[in-house]
Structures are given as structure tokens and as C-alpha cells.
Design a protein around this motif. Sequence first.
Motif, mmCIF file in Angstrom:
data_model
loop_
_atom_site.group_PDB
_atom_site.id
_atom_site.type_symbol
_atom_site.label_atom_id
_atom_site.label_comp_id
_atom_site.label_asym_id
_atom_site.label_seq_id
_atom_site.Cartn_x
_atom_site.Cartn_y
_atom_site.Cartn_z
ATOM 1 N N ASP A 144 3.478 -0.094 -3.422
ATOM 2 C CA ASP A 144 2.098 0.270 -3.098
ATOM 3 C C ASP A 144 1.385 -0.764 -2.248
ATOM 4 O O ASP A 144 0.179 -0.657 -2.041
ATOM 5 N N ARG A 145 2.144 -1.752 -1.756
ATOM 6 C CA ARG A 145 1.508 -2.838 -0.996
ATOM 7 C C ARG A 145 0.905 -2.365 0.326
ATOM 8 O O ARG A 145 0.140 -3.078 0.954
ATOM 9 N N CYS A 146 1.293 -1.141 0.736
ATOM 10 C CA CYS A 146 0.767 -0.596 1.985
ATOM 11 C C CYS A 146 -0.684 -0.166 1.859
ATOM 12 O O CYS A 146 -1.327 0.148 2.863
ATOM 13 N N ARG A 147 -1.201 -0.118 0.628
ATOM 14 C CA ARG A 147 -2.582 0.333 0.508
ATOM 15 C C ARG A 147 -3.469 -0.662 -0.213
ATOM 16 O O ARG A 147 -3.048 -1.388 -1.084
ATOM 17 N N GLU A 183 -1.333 -0.625 5.570
ATOM 18 C CA GLU A 183 -1.288 0.558 6.429
ATOM 19 C C GLU A 183 -2.485 1.446 6.162
ATOM 20 O O GLU A 183 -2.898 2.235 7.003
ATOM 21 N N ARG A 184 -3.011 1.355 4.933
ATOM 22 C CA ARG A 184 -3.994 2.322 4.462
ATOM 23 C C ARG A 184 -5.090 1.617 3.682
ATOM 24 O O ARG A 184 -4.799 0.908 2.704
ATOM 25 N N GLU A 186 -8.222 2.602 1.415
ATOM 26 C CA GLU A 186 -8.757 3.800 0.784
ATOM 27 C C GLU A 186 -9.992 3.468 -0.030
ATOM 28 O O GLU A 186 -10.238 2.314 -0.368
ATOM 29 N N GLN A 206 -11.252 9.233 6.665
ATOM 30 C CA GLN A 206 -10.948 10.646 6.536
ATOM 31 C C GLN A 206 -11.041 11.054 5.073
ATOM 32 O O GLN A 206 -10.454 10.400 4.202
ATOM 33 N N ILE A 226 -11.583 11.089 -2.498
ATOM 34 C CA ILE A 226 -10.739 10.011 -1.960
ATOM 35 C C ILE A 226 -10.785 10.039 -0.435
ATOM 36 O O ILE A 226 -10.663 11.101 0.191
ATOM 37 N N SER A 228 -9.591 7.786 3.266
ATOM 38 C CA SER A 228 -8.697 6.745 3.767
ATOM 39 C C SER A 228 -8.944 6.458 5.231
ATOM 40 O O SER A 228 -9.403 7.324 5.993
ATOM 41 N N LEU A 229 -8.641 5.220 5.599
ATOM 42 C CA LEU A 229 -8.629 4.793 6.992
ATOM 43 C C LEU A 229 -7.290 4.109 7.197
ATOM 44 O O LEU A 229 -6.925 3.211 6.442
ATOM 45 N N LEU A 230 -6.528 4.584 8.179
ATOM 46 C CA LEU A 230 -5.210 3.996 8.425
ATOM 47 C C LEU A 230 -5.308 2.963 9.538
ATOM 48 O O LEU A 230 -6.183 3.046 10.402
ATOM 49 N N THR A 232 -3.544 2.920 11.932
ATOM 50 C CA THR A 232 -3.297 3.649 13.178
ATOM 51 C C THR A 232 -4.433 4.600 13.546
ATOM 52 O O THR A 232 -4.381 5.234 14.604
ATOM 53 N N ASP A 233 -5.440 4.726 12.707
ATOM 54 C CA ASP A 233 -6.588 5.571 13.047
ATOM 55 C C ASP A 233 -7.412 4.864 14.107
ATOM 56 O O ASP A 233 -7.353 3.640 14.222
ATOM 57 N N ARG B 164 -2.488 10.052 2.926
ATOM 58 C CA ARG B 164 -1.715 9.592 4.077
ATOM 59 C C ARG B 164 -1.185 8.176 3.873
ATOM 60 O O ARG B 164 -1.933 7.282 3.460
ATOM 61 N N TYR B 166 0.661 6.739 1.705
ATOM 62 C CA TYR B 166 0.211 6.329 0.383
ATOM 63 C C TYR B 166 1.103 5.295 -0.278
ATOM 64 O O TYR B 166 0.636 4.409 -0.983
ATOM 65 N N THR B 167 2.424 5.415 -0.081
ATOM 66 C CA THR B 167 3.346 4.544 -0.816
ATOM 67 C C THR B 167 4.680 4.470 -0.088
ATOM 68 O O THR B 167 4.975 5.324 0.756
ATOM 69 N N PHE B 168 5.470 3.462 -0.450
ATOM 70 C CA PHE B 168 6.843 3.379 0.027
ATOM 71 C C PHE B 168 7.750 4.070 -0.979
ATOM 72 O O PHE B 168 7.682 3.804 -2.178
#
Lengths: 236, 194
Positions: A144-147, A183-184, A186, A206, A226, A228-230, A232-233, B164, B166-168
Motif C-alpha cells: 500500500d506504499r503507493c498511496r 502514486e495516489r 487520497e 477525482q 473517497i 483521489s489525485l494521482l 499522473t493527473d 485508481r 490503489y495497491t500493488f
Amino acid sequence: MSSHMSVACGSSISSLKSSTKAAMIFGCPACKSTFLLTTQPHACLTTSIDFSKGLHMEADGKQGQEGSPELSLRPLDLSDIDDFMVWATDDKVSRFCTWDTYTSKEAGIDYIKNIVIPHPWFKAICLDNKAIGSIFVSANNGNDRCRGELGYALASKYWGKGIVTRAVKMVASSIFNEWPHLERLEALVDVENGGSQRVLEKVGFQREGVLRKFVILKGRCRDLVIYSLLSTDPQP
Amino acid sequence: MQQKVAPPSVDPLLELGVLLVRVTFRPFRVSDVDDFILWAGDEQVTRTIRWKTITSKEEALTFIKEVCIPHHFCRSICIDDRSIGFVLVIRWSGADRHKADIGYGVAAKHWGQGIATKAVKMVISEVFKDFPDLVRLQAFAVVENIASQRVLEKAGFTREGLLRKYTFLKGQLKDLVIYSLLSTDSNGAVDDMV
């Protein structure tokens, strides 16, 4: 993606293109404020270093007018405790937050010592360097480190002036550079908290959906929206 | 002129109905190991879930003994008492005790037969009885797993949104669709045949 460059103290920026200048976010290494470079002098409030090339500016590029307060983000510390208590003791502010209204200064000091100071990303929202609210991004581990999750609170007397929107824009423009693994970004907002939903929509988050009975807040099950902003947005 | 004789046929819906009556679920047993490997060792099945693909009998035994059996709500989906898949419900703790996540997997040869849907429906009624303070049962399906999204929809879950990046999952960044079923939704309704 907005650019994030560190500029050495005293370097000349007069030769830079105006578009580059507008996009440059400089972090003052002394007072830790985040501001945009201009040709106006920056007098650091922590040290007497005169960087001469920068100014605390509103993050949306509007140059501070004579007498108008400057918005900045900087670490919250124990010396902010009295300002912190202004919003932490306000039921209007805590209403949609996971925390209960603070009733003692000791609890506030505990919170700053044990939660805020060790936090990976927690800042005070400041007007003329006085803390009037807070904003943070929490980190996750492993898969979950991407968010990261965004949260914020603002003293109620400053509501309705677009301050949180500006603060969120500042975070959104820098967090993906500071945390390249992110990446995200939220945010989860109570369905009844229209003000907070509008902040996120104005910044370009979004809206992904409503999570029904997702949290128990002050003894009641709440539906949360919920957002989110990525990375890449399109950046705000 | 030759008369064509139609081969004897069975109504496919009747066949499916008969199959689904034989679907049961129960706790895992160590003796399930050989059946377990058939689906837990199949990347088609494990691609969209967190379980690591099983590559040996030893791994399978370890997994059954250390994960499936001790877990409060991990069940084998069976046909004629032979394991062909799993259903798992993981309860959150502390302030989130009112929530639980459901996950499932079925052997590829039994896809498209309504088995996962039936298993999920059976589990729903048991789970809300077992955990009376459970308010929200949620499930996450990777965006490309349409079949699993249909299972949840047929089982009565509400699609709440697409999360979007959300997770790996197994090293890949995924968009997930989130679903929920609330204790106040119509659930645990009398199970029909199919």
C-alpha cells in the motif's frame, strides 16, 4: 508535473524565464517555509539570513498585496501549542474529524510530541507564520506504499476564504516530488461535509465513490466520499 | 432417407442446479492437500488474489495448517466434499471492528458455473449471524476481473467505485473496484436453487 527545484541561497534568478519563476517552489532550509521565488527579498523568520531572492507567496501565484497575510506550510511544533488549542478545542472543527475536541493543554502537548513531531509529513497551515490549522499526508507500508491519505483542519474563523484549497494545492504540487514512490493521494470525507468536498474538487481530485458505513465517528457509522489525485493527473 | 436421431440431452439448467446442490463449504482439513494444490497452484486462480501460488505439497501443507485451519473464517468450497476453492472473511480490529473483507477463489475448471456466487451467498448469511456487530462486508476486485465483479453483484453487493492505483498486487500497481454489503441491505435471503 510542477517543478520543484532547490536553489542555493543568494543565487540570481533575474535571468530565469517568468514561467519558470512562477513554477519554482523553494523550501527555506532555515524556517522550513514553502514559498515561490520572485525577485522580492525573503527575510527568513527563523534566522537572520537574507536570501534576497525569494518571498513568502501564496501558493497559487498571487503575489501578496501590501498588508495581505502570507500563507505558508511549515512543521508544527510545541511553540505552536496555544494556536493549536484554538482549533483543537472547537467542536465545529472536530465534527468530521476522527479526533475528539481537546479539553486540556496537556493532551495537546502530548499530541504534538507523540504524533505530530514524529509524523512523516505534518505541517501547520500558517498565516504570517502563525498556525491557524494543520495538514498532513499519512504513509502506508508494503503493497500500500503507493498511496497516502490527506487530512486537514482549519480554525473556524478562517473558513470560507479558500485557505484550505490553497494549502491542499501546495501539498499536491510538492508531495509527489518529495515522495517519488507515491502514486495516489487520497482523501476520505464525510458525506455531509460539503465544504471539504468542494476543496478537493477545486484542487482537481477525482471523486471515486461513496463508501457506506465505512467508519465509526463519535459513535455513529458514517458514509465517506473517497477522492483521489494521482501523480499522473494534471497537477493543480 | 436417413432419419437423424437426436442424442439424449439433459437440460443444462437442471444440470447446473444439480451441481450447485452438491456445493458445500466447511473448514479445511490436512487431507485436502492434493485437491488444494490443483487450484491454489494454478496461476489463473491466484493471479487476482494476494495468495502466493503454491508450488509444492510441503508449501500446501504449511499453508493449510498455518493459515487456513487456524483462521477464524476460512472455508473450503467443496463439490462432493472435495475442495475446489476457498472463501475467506477477515475481520478488521479495534475502531474498525464493524467491517470485514471477503475474498474467494475457485478452481478454473469450475468457473462459469455459479459456484463462487453460491459460495459467497452461503457465507454472507453465516458471517452476519456469527458476527452480530458486523455492519459492512466489503470486497475488492481488480478492475479487469469482470467475472468476480459479477459474482459480487449477483450476491447482492453494491458497487461503490473504482479506486485508481490503489495497491500493488504481485508487484503490479492495480486499480480496484470496491463493493460492499451492509447488514441492513437485503442479505441472507432464502437461498434459491441457482
